[in-house]
Design an enzyme around this catalytic site. Structure first.
Site, PDB file in Angstrom:
ATOM      1  N   LYS A 200       0.842  -1.199   0.000  1.00 48.85           N
ATOM      2  CA  LYS A 200       0.000   0.000   0.000  1.00 48.85           C
ATOM      3  C   LYS A 200       0.881   1.255   0.000  1.00 48.85           C
ATOM      4  O   LYS A 200       0.679   2.164  -0.781  1.00 48.85           O
ATOM      5  CB  LYS A 200      -0.916  -0.029   1.227  1.00 48.85           C
ATOM      6  CG  LYS A 200      -1.790   1.185   1.362  1.00 48.85           C
ATOM      7  CD  LYS A 200      -2.661   1.080   2.602  1.00 48.85           C
ATOM      8  CE  LYS A 200      -3.329   2.421   2.874  1.00 48.85           C
ATOM      9  NZ  LYS A 200      -4.143   2.393   4.091  1.00 48.85           N
ATOM     10  N   GLU A 206      11.029  -4.402   3.887  1.00 46.87           N
ATOM     11  CA  GLU A 206      11.117  -5.835   3.561  1.00 46.87           C
ATOM     12  C   GLU A 206      10.662  -6.094   2.125  1.00 46.87           C
ATOM     13  O   GLU A 206      11.305  -6.819   1.361  1.00 46.87           O
ATOM     14  CB  GLU A 206      10.217  -6.655   4.503  1.00 46.87           C
ATOM     15  CG  GLU A 206      10.634  -6.653   5.954  1.00 46.87           C
ATOM     16  CD  GLU A 206       9.906  -5.602   6.777  1.00 46.87           C
ATOM     17  OE1 GLU A 206       9.717  -4.465   6.267  1.00 46.87           O
ATOM     18  OE2 GLU A 206       9.551  -5.903   7.936  1.00 46.87           O
ATOM     19  N   GLY A 261      -4.452  -1.732   5.550  1.00 44.62           N
ATOM     20  CA  GLY A 261      -3.698  -2.893   5.059  1.00 44.62           C
ATOM     21  C   GLY A 261      -4.345  -4.224   5.439  1.00 44.62           C
ATOM     22  O   GLY A 261      -4.514  -5.116   4.609  1.00 44.62           O
ATOM     23  N   ARG A 262      -4.754  -4.360   6.700  1.00 45.52           N
ATOM     24  CA  ARG A 262      -5.304  -5.647   7.155  1.00 45.52           C
ATOM     25  C   ARG A 262      -6.747  -5.857   6.711  1.00 45.52           C
ATOM     26  O   ARG A 262      -7.340  -6.885   7.007  1.00 45.52           O
ATOM     27  CB  ARG A 262      -5.135  -5.770   8.673  1.00 45.52           C
ATOM     28  CG  ARG A 262      -5.683  -4.602   9.471  1.00 45.52           C
ATOM     29  CD  ARG A 262      -5.142  -4.625  10.897  1.00 45.52           C
ATOM     30  NE  ARG A 262      -5.538  -3.452  11.673  1.00 45.52           N
ATOM     31  CZ  ARG A 262      -4.863  -2.316  11.714  1.00 45.52           C
ATOM     32  NH1 ARG A 262      -3.768  -2.169  10.994  1.00 45.52           N
ATOM     33  NH2 ARG A 262      -5.273  -1.301  12.467  1.00 45.52           N
ATOM     34  N   GLU A 347      -3.381  -5.905  15.551  1.00 43.86           N
ATOM     35  CA  GLU A 347      -2.993  -4.576  15.068  1.00 43.86           C
ATOM     36  C   GLU A 347      -4.147  -3.595  15.269  1.00 43.86           C
ATOM     37  O   GLU A 347      -3.928  -2.406  15.487  1.00 43.86           O
ATOM     38  CB  GLU A 347      -2.580  -4.640  13.582  1.00 43.86           C
ATOM     39  CG  GLU A 347      -1.332  -3.846  13.285  1.00 43.86           C
ATOM     40  CD  GLU A 347      -0.760  -4.055  11.892  1.00 43.86           C
ATOM     41  OE1 GLU A 347       0.447  -4.324  11.791  1.00 43.86           O
ATOM     42  OE2 GLU A 347      -1.496  -3.934  10.899  1.00 43.86           O
ATOM     43  N   HIS A 378      -2.869 -32.387  19.925  1.00 43.93           N
ATOM     44  CA  HIS A 378      -1.698 -33.169  20.334  1.00 43.93           C
ATOM     45  C   HIS A 378      -0.530 -32.268  20.720  1.00 43.93           C
ATOM     46  O   HIS A 378       0.604 -32.716  20.772  1.00 43.93           O
ATOM     47  CB  HIS A 378      -1.318 -34.137  19.209  1.00 43.93           C
ATOM     48  CG  HIS A 378      -2.461 -35.047  18.870  1.00 43.93           C
ATOM     49  ND1 HIS A 378      -2.732 -36.194  19.598  1.00 43.93           N
ATOM     50  CD2 HIS A 378      -3.433 -34.948  17.943  1.00 43.93           C
ATOM     51  CE1 HIS A 378      -3.820 -36.772  19.101  1.00 43.93           C
ATOM     52  NE2 HIS A 378      -4.263 -36.037  18.101  1.00 43.93           N
ATOM     53  N   LYS A 489      10.001   0.266  13.108  1.00 41.81           N
ATOM     54  CA  LYS A 489      10.513   0.521  11.749  1.00 41.81           C
ATOM     55  C   LYS A 489      11.633   1.563  11.785  1.00 41.81           C
ATOM     56  O   LYS A 489      12.662   1.415  11.133  1.00 41.81           O
ATOM     57  CB  LYS A 489       9.383   1.051  10.856  1.00 41.81           C
ATOM     58  CG  LYS A 489       8.388   0.017  10.405  1.00 41.81           C
ATOM     59  CD  LYS A 489       7.447   0.631   9.380  1.00 41.81           C
ATOM     60  CE  LYS A 489       6.273  -0.275   9.101  1.00 41.81           C
ATOM     61  NZ  LYS A 489       5.246   0.329   8.275  1.00 41.81           N
TER      62      LYS A 489
HETATM   63  O1  F6P Z   1       3.101  -4.054   9.904  1.00 44.20           O
HETATM   64  C1  F6P Z   1       2.726  -2.748   9.727  1.00 44.20           C
HETATM   65  C2  F6P Z   1       2.106  -2.532   8.416  1.00 44.20           C
HETATM   66  O2  F6P Z   1       2.034  -1.152   8.288  1.00 44.20           O
HETATM   67  C3  F6P Z   1       0.742  -3.207   8.276  1.00 44.20           C
HETATM   68  O3  F6P Z   1      -0.278  -2.471   8.817  1.00 44.20           O
HETATM   69  C4  F6P Z   1       0.652  -3.381   6.798  1.00 44.20           C
HETATM   70  O4  F6P Z   1      -0.329  -4.315   6.454  1.00 44.20           O
HETATM   71  C5  F6P Z   1       2.050  -3.826   6.482  1.00 44.20           C
HETATM   72  O5  F6P Z   1       2.866  -3.045   7.323  1.00 44.20           O
HETATM   73  C6  F6P Z   1       2.456  -3.695   5.044  1.00 44.20           C
HETATM   74  O6  F6P Z   1       2.363  -2.382   4.583  1.00 44.20           O
HETATM   75  P1  F6P Z   1       2.446  -2.019   3.051  1.00 44.20           P
HETATM   76  O7  F6P Z   1       1.302  -2.666   2.346  1.00 44.20           O
HETATM   77  O8  F6P Z   1       2.369  -0.525   3.004  1.00 44.20           O
HETATM   78  O9  F6P Z   1       3.757  -2.530   2.519  1.00 44.20           O
END
Ligand code: F6P
Length: 526
Positions: A200, A206, A261-262, A347, A378, A489
């Protein structure tokens, strides 16, 4: 808004909770009164919720609904559905419900246009019209994303594996650990692989690192730089950064700041789902979610599945000090559901101040965890049955299996699901051998889906989204921001710098200095 824990209703609930904590209380006795299943279960379309095995009676439910009314839940639901700015700290709506409106009710032209654009890509990939740099058709799609840009789509693709087109493999890479990408690429062919860079913000370290890795792999494998756009598409609300990364404009699928995002698997973040199961079934997923949206927006609170489930969580968290909730799908296909729910709930509800910035007077979000049954039986179920803490469980079962040759094993799976909630509820007394005694009266919900279809799954996921929203409204917290993640971050950038610095960083705390020094010694870079 008045302080939650000083209201008369909250105090009445506190008094009521004492009844369920009394040494002689037993859920069995409530069942003996009769009519419990009829009074405490809800069914709609292909989804059933049995909440009879909870620590509650009709009076508790009435009080919880009164609490919801006092906390203006109805108005909050209306505000969310109207697209009002309910995420105040980021000054934006949380309008994911608009993504799943039927086409004829859609008023946002960009949503319709994006669905059409997704449809066109799905068609091109499925027909083989879209080819990689050597002219071969795409056989593998790798989604590069993390958090909400990974967990929802990965979970849905896994859940609907039996609906997936056999000619296309859809995979997910999220971790910045290079092994994740390396292992994925070892089994992929650069000529026939399409990457979706899903972010987003298009700033997530990452995801950008993994996207760069993918680009290097393609270039090393003989893809010319001017052919990279045959192997990369992106989903983002930050079009400029996607362009700057080198994604061709026509390959960028938009999303919007009003989609958290979620809560985004319903947007173009769902592109890997659409590629895996086809656009018609993706629309069925949206339709299932929309049907739950309508139920949430219109049903009486006492008949409203997300409201009832949300209030139960508030009840346990507020009056039973329940620190964690388990979600146990009796479905291997729902393997990734607990991970998805973990982000959705933790979150959203991991907040310690109200929307006005005041300290919360009561407990908010708890730990959500789980794995599929029967595996969990188990490993950790022992603690659920006889441990000293009470952990409410959401059991999820699917009436009809998607597996071939399912008859014998599927019945075993269902029998185990039913047996576990029964054992937790009934317990077993054995005064001669206390180690064999199970206390019983341990709460659970059971959700049953008729089948794991796209539409039933859509309904189930929307149910959990709204359950989370209900809790946030009762607690008066913002379910749609995640400022706590930001500090980590920022510090990750500082630590990256420190790991790269030749000189020792005396300005850092002693622990970080010590750890960095040891890492460098073992890396031979000290
Ligand atoms: O983990 C934090 C976060 O901001 C989430 O809310 C989000 O889903 C994720 O990082 C990924 O963010 P993006 O889609 O901006 O890469």
């Amino acid at each position: 808004m008045n302080s939650l824990n000083t209201s008369a209703t909250w105090r009445a609930l506190a008094a009521k909770s004492a009844e369920f904590k009394a040494p002689d209380f037993s859920l069995n006795a409530l069942f003996a009164q009769g009519e419990r299943y009829a009074n405490f279960s809800l069914a709609r379309e292909d989804l059933l919720l049995d909440y009879s095995k909870n620590l509650l009676d009709a009076e508790t439910r009435t009080l919880l609904i009164q609490l919801a009314e006092e906390r203006r839940l109805k108005q909050a639901i209306q505000a969310m559905f109207a697209g009002e700015i309910i995420n105040k700290t980021e000054q934006r709506p949380a309008h994911h419900v608009a993504l799943r409106l039927p086409e004829e009710q859609q008023t946002n032209g960009e949503v319709s246009a994006t669905l059409r654009k997704m449809s066109a890509l799905v068609e091109k990939i499925h027909t083989g019209d879209w080819t990689g740099h050597s002219g071969r058709q795409i056989e593998t799609v790798i989604n590069i994303g993390i958090g909400g840009s990974d967990l929802g789509p990965a979970m849905v693709v896994e859940a609907l594996r039996s609906e997936c087109l056999p000619s296309l493999t859809v995979q997910f890479v999220s971790n910045v650990d290079p092994i994740h990408m390396q292992q994925m690429l070892e089994r992929s062919n650069p000529e026939t692989t399409l990457f979706i860079v899903a972010s987003k913000s298009f700033t997530t370290a990452e995801t950008l690192a993994n996207a760069n890795y993918a680009r290097r792999w393609l270039l090393k494998s003989g893809c010319a730089a001017d052919c990279l756009n045959r192997h990369f598409v992106a989903v983002s609300s930050n079009v400029n950064s996607a362009l700057a990364f080198g994604i061709a404009e026509e390959n960028i699928y938009p999303m919007w700041d009003w989609v958290g995002g979620r809560y985004s698997l319903w947007s173009a973040i769902g592109l890997p789902i659409a590629l895996a199961i086809g656009m018609d079934k993706f629309r069925q997923l949206l339709a299932g979610a929309h049907s739950m949206d309508q139920h949430f927006a219109t049903a009486e609170f006492s008949e409203n599945m997300p409201v009832v489930m949300g209030l139960l969580s508030v009840w346990y968290r507020g009056f039973f000090d329940t620190d964690s909730f388990a979600v146990v799908p009796y479905s291997q296909s729902l393997d990734k559901l607990p991970d998805f729910l973990q982000q959705l709930s933790m979150e959203s509800l991991g907040k310690r101040v109200t929307r006005d910035g005041e300290p919360l007077p009561v407990n908010s979000g708890a730990v959500i965890w789980g794995t599929p049954g029967t595996n969990g039986q188990h490993s950790y179920f022992q603690l659920l049955h006889q441990g000293t803490c009470v952990i409410p469980v959401d059991f999820i079962a699917v009436a009809n299996s998607n597996a071939d040759d399912a008859a014998e094993q599927h019945e075993q799976l269902l029998a185990n699901c039913l047996a576990q909630s029964l054992a937790l509820m009934e317990g077993r007394e054995n005064s001669a051998e206390p180690h064999r005694s199970s206390p019983g009266s341990r709460p659970s919900n059971t959700l049953i889906l008729k089948a794991l279809s796209p539409s039933a799954l859509g309904s189930l996921l929307a149910l959990f989204e709204h359950q989370v929203f209900v809790q946030s409204v009762i607690w008066d917290i913002n379910a749609f921001d995640q400022w706590g993640v930001e500090l980590g971050k920022t510090l990750a950038k500082e630590m990256l710098q420190a790991l790269g610095d030749e000189a020792e960083r005396a300005d850092l705390d002693a622990s970080s200095q010590g750890l960095i020094a040891q890492l460098k010694r073992w890396q031979g870079t000290a």
